[in-house]
Design a protein around this motif. Structure first.
Motif, short mmCIF file in Angstrom:
data_model
loop_
_atom_site.label_atom_id
_atom_site.label_comp_id
_atom_site.label_asym_id
_atom_site.label_seq_id
_atom_site.Cartn_x
_atom_site.Cartn_y
_atom_site.Cartn_z
N ALA A 251 -9.40 -1.36 4.73
CA ALA A 251 -8.57 -2.22 3.49
C ALA A 251 -9.60 -2.65 2.46
CB ALA A 251 -7.59 -3.37 4.13
N GLU B 286 2.09 -5.78 9.03
CA GLU B 286 2.75 -6.51 7.30
C GLU B 286 2.81 -7.21 6.78
OE1 GLU B 286 4.85 -4.10 5.97
OE2 GLU B 286 4.40 -2.41 6.92
N ASP C 42 -5.75 -5.77 -0.68
CA ASP C 42 -5.10 -4.48 -1.27
C ASP C 42 -3.96 -3.55 -0.21
OD1 ASP C 42 -3.82 -2.21 -2.84
OD2 ASP C 42 -5.92 -0.92 -2.95
N ALA C 43 -2.83 -4.04 -0.04
CA ALA C 43 -1.36 -3.11 0.83
C ALA C 43 -1.80 -2.37 0.77
CB ALA C 43 -0.42 -4.26 0.37
N ASP C 44 -1.99 -1.22 -0.47
CA ASP C 44 -2.02 0.17 -0.89
C ASP C 44 -3.51 0.62 -0.25
OD1 ASP C 44 0.43 0.06 -2.28
OD2 ASP C 44 -0.31 -0.22 -3.79
N SER C 45 -4.44 0.57 0.64
CA SER C 45 -6.11 0.89 0.84
C SER C 45 -5.54 1.01 2.68
CB SER C 45 -6.32 -0.38 0.09
OG SER C 45 -6.84 -1.67 1.27
N TYR D 219 -5.95 1.77 5.99
CA TYR D 219 -6.12 2.43 7.06
C TYR D 219 -6.36 2.48 8.45
CZ TYR D 219 -8.42 7.31 8.66
OH TYR D 219 -9.28 7.56 9.59
N LYS E 183 -0.97 -7.81 5.23
CA LYS E 183 -0.39 -6.76 3.94
C LYS E 183 0.05 -7.87 2.83
CE LYS E 183 0.16 -1.71 4.99
NZ LYS E 183 1.05 -0.36 4.68
#
Length: 437
Positions: free
Chosen positions: A259, A102, A111-114, A116, A105
């Motif tokens: 990310a 967290e 990019d927090a949405d990327s 993995y 991110k």
């Protein structure tokens, strides 16, 4: 004099002495041939490395980890460290907690949405097919990370990640698996169903899972290191079975996350410094591939120097050829000037001859280099060739953008070399030239 008339006249004058012109063109050919092969190899290597870069997620890819993990991974990648004495700190990778993730991110530019977290499917298991009785180990099975991944394939396609395909059990196999599973060619296994089996360590039984093969990875520096790429549905089903005896709150340890970062706002060095200031470490594409690219670039520079020396020798040959031509045609030049030909026109004729020498030498050099390069590509990818295992790696890669500049550069060098003889011819005194024996 019209342009094409000038070309025709200059070309005719060049081949008055065919042997001398041929030898000069041959010298230019050697230099051009060497340089275009060098450029072709350089383009081939860089195209292959670019494919591998794309396979990792592109130029804005970044791998985030703890500083302990980076130190440990750096030691493992180094061939000179030798045996390391065991301590818990130096032999244990730093695990990233949910709090760490967290925090990562929240870093500006990431990019927090990327995010993995690759969790390979470990455990005892095998893969087989109806074409063979043999069983093979499951090789680092994992799902395909989301994002700009374009892993080079020898056949087929990547697993379908669209909403409509999320429930499909699909797999992309690593290189050589199709042949091991009884198929002659990579293409033959596309669309076929193979069998996975995972062992239940509690009761020593195996459970089978069926999967459709949709692709086969091509060998590469990094792309084939992903292992078996599973669709989300197949991975979830196998992972649930592999961990069914684990505690309900079990979470697989995360040692690093993948990310992307905003490379329009931050350079690689800047984003790495920001991450370091936050107490973590990061590797980018250049960290992983930069050493390989630099190694090849140094070799190409050395080859380029040899080609440059050959072109320098060719330039001296052009000067010699045109000076001899000026001496042989002195009376002709005098007659032309006496009949009204301007000095500029005389200069243009000899300068054009020099350019044509450069054109013919470089054009022949480029044509033969392309023929040899393409033949070499076919030979090294043939069965038994040293690049057979890397089907996407063309040793020579020729395009208009890397061939045409070589021809133009050689023509320019030829023009510079021919300037002095052309100037000498243009400034001949017509009366003295007519008396020349």
């Amino acid at each position: 004099m019209k342009f094409f008339d000038l070309l025709r006249t200059a070309n005719h004058n060049l081949f008055r002495n065919k042997v001398r012109t041929f030898l000069t063109i041959l010298a230019i050919f050697v230099g051009s041939f060497t340089i275009i092969l060098n450029v072709g190899i350089n383009a081939g290597v860089n195209a292959f490395i670019d494919d591998q870069t794309t396979a990792l997620g592109g130029d804005n890819f970044i791998m985030l980890m703890s500083k302990d993990s980076e130190a440990m991974m750096s030691e493992q990648m180094s061939a000179s460290t030798g045996p390391q004495e065991f301590t818990e700190k130096t032999n244990t990778l730093g695990v990233l907690s949910n709090k760490d993730i967290e925090k990562l991110k929240d870093i500006d530019g990431i990019d927090a949405d990327s995010f993995y977290s690759p969790t390979p499917l470990n455990g005892t298991g095998y893969v087989t097919s109806s074409k063979t009785d043999k069983k093979y180990n499951v090789s680092n099975a994992m799902i395909l990370p989301p994002g700009n991944f374009n892993i080079p394939l020898a056949a087929g396609s990547l697993v379908d990640q669209t909403e409509d395909a999320k429930q499909k059990s699909q797999i992309v196999l690593p290189p050589d698996y199709p042949q091991a599973l009884g198929y002659e060619k990579d293409e033959d296994i596309i669309g076929q169903t193979i069998t996975f089996a995972l062992k239940d360590e509690f009761d020593n039984t195996f459970k089978e899972f069926k999967a459709e093969v949709v692709g086969v990875e091509a060998n590469g520096i990094v792309s084939s290191q992903f292992g078996m790429l599973l669709s989300r549905a197949l991975y979830d089903e196998m992972y649930a079975f592999a961990t069914k005896h684990y505690p309900e709150n079990y979470e697989a340890p995360t040692y690093y996350v993948m990310a992307t970062f905003d490379n329009t706002r931050f350079s690689e060095d800047e984003i790495k410094q920001i991450i370091s200031d936050a107490g973590y470490s990061a590797w980018t594409i250049n960290d992983m591939m930069g050493v390989i690219r630099t190694f090849f670039d140094v070799i190409m520079i050395v080859f380029g120097i040899f080609g440059g020396i050959a072109l320098l020798a060719a330039a001296i040959g052009i000067v010699n050829t045109l000076l001899m031509s000026v001496e042989e045609r002195t009376r002709e030049i005098g007659l032309d000037k006496a009949l009204g030909m301007s000095s500029g026109r005389v200069f243009a004729e000899f300068a054009t001859e020099a350019i044509l020498l450069g054109f013919w030498g470089s054009a022949v050099g480029v044509a033969i280099a392309i023929l040899i390069g393409n033949a070499t590509n076919a030979a090294v990818h043939a069965p038994g060739g040293f690049l057979e295992v890397f089907p996407t790696f063309n040793l020579f890669h020729f395009t208009v953008s890397n061939v045409l500049p070589i021809i133009l550069i050689v023509m320019f060098i030829a023009l510079i070399a021919g300037t002095a003889p052309a100037w000498k011819a243009a400034h001949k005194n017509p009366i003295e030239a007519l008396r020349y024996e």
